[in-house]
Scaffold this active site. Structure first.
Site: not given
Ligand code: FUB
Length: 328
Positions: A13, A229
């Site tokens: 991320d 996301e």
């Molecule tokens: O790293 C945890 C979660 O996985 C992140 O918040 C999301 O975007 C995904 O990459």
């Protein structure tokens, strides 16, 4: 296969920014756990953040690990799961935004403040009032106005707020989202930040993403294009690019607008699926070139929650469309 930027620990991320002529990377810090995999993301059980920086994005990489800058134990309201963070600077201070579960298991977004881009960061004792869900991405516009974009479906709980920002509906907890050809997708949220960067200056609003062929909001069943996301905002010329992950279809995609608040129009894919379930990124201009930071699971040989940050140059065509990249 291109090498990861960081190999001594697992990182994911990546939110990258150029501060004082160096690239600073604010990633999640993945770790081994014995938690069973599920579609709620419980296996992503991270407990701290490191900050990294480099003066060059060309190989061979020379990246400095500035060490742990914030630990879950330092944040009074956090129970677990320090997920994807981001950072911003304003008036000589640096702000680290991070999502985590509070004691009752609901995701909120916190802020921690430091004097240097590499931290350390001192967390505010409570989450940002009115914050919820995950994956904060900050953006400071040329006029100094600052925004926070956020949200994530399934484990990220965005679908629990369909009745309004302050109404958490526990019946939507888990890997759930609206279904149906007649339904619009759920959209990420955006809120202006207060002058001190530690609060919302207004209630979060939907960042609407339109389908170019209809001019209507993207539909819930359009999993190749609907927001899942990994929000990110960058500006090139007078165009705002909002980019995100489509989750269960594993694309990094983008939409454009002439306003940071939208509405945005879907523009295309940035990166085809990488090895691993999640895909998450940032885009930054450095030394006259544009760079995509992202992650994959090549180093862990495909373990979904043990990811590694990579970087690759990206390109725009003459109309400002981002050229789609393939993992390499
Ligand atoms: O790293 C945890 C979660 O996985 C992140 O918040 C999301 O975007 C995904 O990459």
């Amino acid at each position: 296969m291109s090498p990861p930027l960081i190999t001594h620990i697992y990182t994911a991320d990546p939110s990258a920014h150029v501060f004082n002529g160096r690239v600073y990377i604010y990633p999640s810090h993945d770790r081994e756990t014995d938690i069973k995999f599920n579609d709620n993301g419980d296996q992503y059980d991270m407990a701290d953040y490191h900050v990294f920086s480099t003066a060059s994005l060309d190989e061979p990489y020379d990246v400095t690990d500035h060490g742990v800058v914030l630990h879950a134990e330092d944040v009074p309201w956090v129970s677990k799961q320090l997920w994807a963070p981001d950072a911003a600077t304003k008036d000589g201070k640096y702000y680290l935004y991070f999502p985590a579960r509070e004691k009752e298991g609901v995701f909120r977004i916190g802020v921690a403040v430091g004097d240097k881009p590499e931290g350390p960061f001192v967390p505010d004792p409570e989450p940002i009032p009115g914050s919820f869900s995950i994956d904060p991405a900050s953006f400071v516009d040329d006029d100094g106005e600052a925004y926070l974009y956020f949200g994530g479906l399934w484990g990220g709980q965005l679908q629990c707020y369909q009745g309004g920002n302050d109404k958490f509906d526990a019946s939507w907890v888990g890997p759930k989202e609206p279904v149906g050809a007649d339904k619009f997708a759920l959209f990420p949220k955006v809120a202006r930040l207060s002058a001190d960067m530690r609060k919302f200056a207004e209630a979060p609003q939907d960042l609407v993403i339109l389908a170019p062929e209809t001019g209507e909001p993207i539909r819930a069943d359009d999993h190749d294009r609907r927001f899942f996301e990994a929000a990110w905002m960058h500006k090139r010329g007078d165009t705002y690019y909002f980019s995100y992950s489509t989750g269960d279809t594993h694309y990094l995609v983008y939409a454009t607008s002439k306003s940071p608040l939208g509405p945005f129009t879907y523009g295309g894919r940035i990166l085809e699926p990488v090895l691993g379930w999640t895909t998450h990124h940032s885009i930054v201009e450095f030394q006259g070139r544009w760079w995509l930071f992202h992650h994959d699971c090549e180093l862990s040989k495909g373990v979904d929650h043990l990811r590694s940050v990579k970087v690759k140059e990206i390109f725009y065509d003459k109309d400002g469309k981002i050229v789609t990249e393939k993992p390499e």
